[in-house]
Design a protein around this motif. Structure first.
Motif, PDB file in Angstrom:
ATOM      1  N   GLU A   2       0.831  -1.203   0.000  1.00  0.00           N
ATOM      2  CA  GLU A   2       0.000   0.000   0.000  1.00  0.00           C
ATOM      3  C   GLU A   2       0.869   1.257   0.000  1.00  0.00           C
ATOM      4  O   GLU A   2       0.561   2.237  -0.694  1.00  0.00           O
ATOM      5  CB  GLU A   2      -0.926  -0.002   1.220  1.00  0.00           C
ATOM      6  CG  GLU A   2      -2.047  -1.032   1.141  1.00  0.00           C
ATOM      7  CD  GLU A   2      -2.862  -1.103   2.425  1.00  0.00           C
ATOM      8  OE1 GLU A   2      -2.452  -0.463   3.424  1.00  0.00           O
ATOM      9  OE2 GLU A   2      -3.900  -1.800   2.425  1.00  0.00           O
ATOM     10  N   VAL A  31       1.091   4.165  -3.065  1.00  0.00           N
ATOM     11  CA  VAL A  31       0.911   5.612  -2.870  1.00  0.00           C
ATOM     12  C   VAL A  31       2.073   6.373  -3.507  1.00  0.00           C
ATOM     13  O   VAL A  31       1.872   7.381  -4.199  1.00  0.00           O
ATOM     14  CB  VAL A  31       0.793   5.950  -1.373  1.00  0.00           C
ATOM     15  CG1 VAL A  31       0.850   7.466  -1.162  1.00  0.00           C
ATOM     16  CG2 VAL A  31      -0.506   5.397  -0.806  1.00  0.00           C
ATOM     17  N   GLN A  84       1.687   6.363  -7.259  1.00  0.00           N
ATOM     18  CA  GLN A  84       0.673   7.310  -7.709  1.00  0.00           C
ATOM     19  C   GLN A  84       1.224   8.732  -7.739  1.00  0.00           C
ATOM     20  O   GLN A  84       0.931   9.499  -8.664  1.00  0.00           O
ATOM     21  CB  GLN A  84      -0.564   7.240  -6.806  1.00  0.00           C
ATOM     22  CG  GLN A  84      -1.620   8.307  -7.073  1.00  0.00           C
ATOM     23  CD  GLN A  84      -2.150   8.286  -8.496  1.00  0.00           C
ATOM     24  OE1 GLN A  84      -2.146   7.242  -9.152  1.00  0.00           O
ATOM     25  NE2 GLN A  84      -2.595   9.433  -8.984  1.00  0.00           N
ATOM     26  N   GLN A  85       2.042   9.078  -6.751  1.00  0.00           N
ATOM     27  CA  GLN A  85       2.670  10.397  -6.734  1.00  0.00           C
ATOM     28  C   GLN A  85       3.561  10.586  -7.958  1.00  0.00           C
ATOM     29  O   GLN A  85       3.576  11.668  -8.575  1.00  0.00           O
ATOM     30  CB  GLN A  85       3.479  10.571  -5.443  1.00  0.00           C
ATOM     31  CG  GLN A  85       2.640  10.640  -4.187  1.00  0.00           C
ATOM     32  CD  GLN A  85       3.473  10.567  -2.919  1.00  0.00           C
ATOM     33  OE1 GLN A  85       4.695  10.428  -2.969  1.00  0.00           O
ATOM     34  NE2 GLN A  85       2.827  10.654  -1.772  1.00  0.00           N
TER      35      GLN A  85
END
Length: 279
Positions: free
Chosen positions: A156, A160, A163-164
């Motif tokens: 997870e 993240v 995605q950044q």
């Protein structure tokens, strides 16, 4: 004297070089150099990147500093032999990007590595007793396997960070996130392929990038000097400067400088999420 420096700077191009793996020492040097670019009012910056990437946080700090500097200075990034992963991320801080046709770039993604030495420790009869405040306090401990729940937590976190990265590339290059995800699967590509994917704007050498930066700043490329700021010293150079006589013989050993740099990087970044391409 300060006025004279600023006056000269307005007729010159600043150059900052980012080479090798990106970690704390690189971040500090580059941020200090970017501050000089702003203070001395250089009209343009040539950012030479020759890096496989590095730590997430350090890459982000350099990127954000470049974004702020865009408001005052024309910035052209020049990708060298390799500008991958975190190198690409930093490059997104430049509105104009040039790469060699054969530059290795891409590798957009995140990696987190840990070592499991449990079986080796058992063979030599070494074990650890751990007292911790919660079940995940020693996540990525090298003396045991990851549990399923720990894998979920780490995945997870990686998602993240990924995605950044995707969002930054999409915004910087004016692409949709869906388009970026279509090639942001960790693969590497050449500068020519990067041009086709709109990751870079032009193909050319560092000298071509220097000319471009001068033109963007309204300067004559043939008469404009390029001033390198914050020249980098490798770990080997730093050691030699401290004790030249005893370490001078190391210079003749092939690959020792690169090996020392990677060792330093591994020690600095153990257990950290990385935007790094390393086969």
């Amino acid at each position: 004297m300060v006025w004279l420096l600023k006056s000269r700077s307005r007729r010159q191009i600043a150059r900052i070089e980012i080479t090798g793996a990106i970690a704390g020492s690189t971040r500090k040097r580059v941020l200090e150099s970017l501050k000089q670019v702003e203070e001395r009012k250089f009209p343009a910056l040539l950012l030479r990147i020759d890096s496989p990437g590095g730590t997430v946080g350090d890459s982000q700090e350099i990127y954000y500093a470049l974004r702020r500097l865009q408001q005052k200075t024309k910035i052209v990034a020049s990708f060298g032999n390799i500008s991958a992963s975190g190198g690409v991320y930093i490059g997104m801080g430049a509105p104009y990007i040039m790469a060699n046709p054969g530059t290795i770039t891409g590798s957009i993604g995140v990696i987190l590595r840990g070592n499991n030495l449990e079986r080796l420790l058992e063979k030599v009869g070494v074990s650890f007793k751990v007292v911790k405040s919660g079940p995940y306090k020693d996540i990525l401990a090298f003396d045991r396997e990851l549990t399923e729940s720990e894998m979920t937590i780490l995945q997870e976190m990686i998602d993240v960070s990924y995605q950044q990265f995707v969002q930054t590339v999409a915004e910087a290059r004016q692409l949709s996130e869906e388009t970026v995800r279509s090639f942001a699967d960790g693969r590497i590509f050449t500068g020519q392929q990067a041009l086709d994917l709109k990751i870079v704007d032009r193909l050319g050498t560092e000298e071509d990038a220097r000319h471009w930066a001068a033109e963007l700043a309204g300067l004559d490329p043939e008469k404009t000097r390029c001033i390198t700021l914050g020249e980098r010293k490798s770990p080997l150079s730093r050691l030699l400067s401290r004790n030249q006589s005893s370490l001078n013989s190391l210079v003749t050993i092939p690959g020792i400088s690169a090996g020392m740099e990677w060792l330093e990087f591994e020690l600095e970044t153990s257990g950290l999420p990385l935007w790094l391409y390393r086969p």
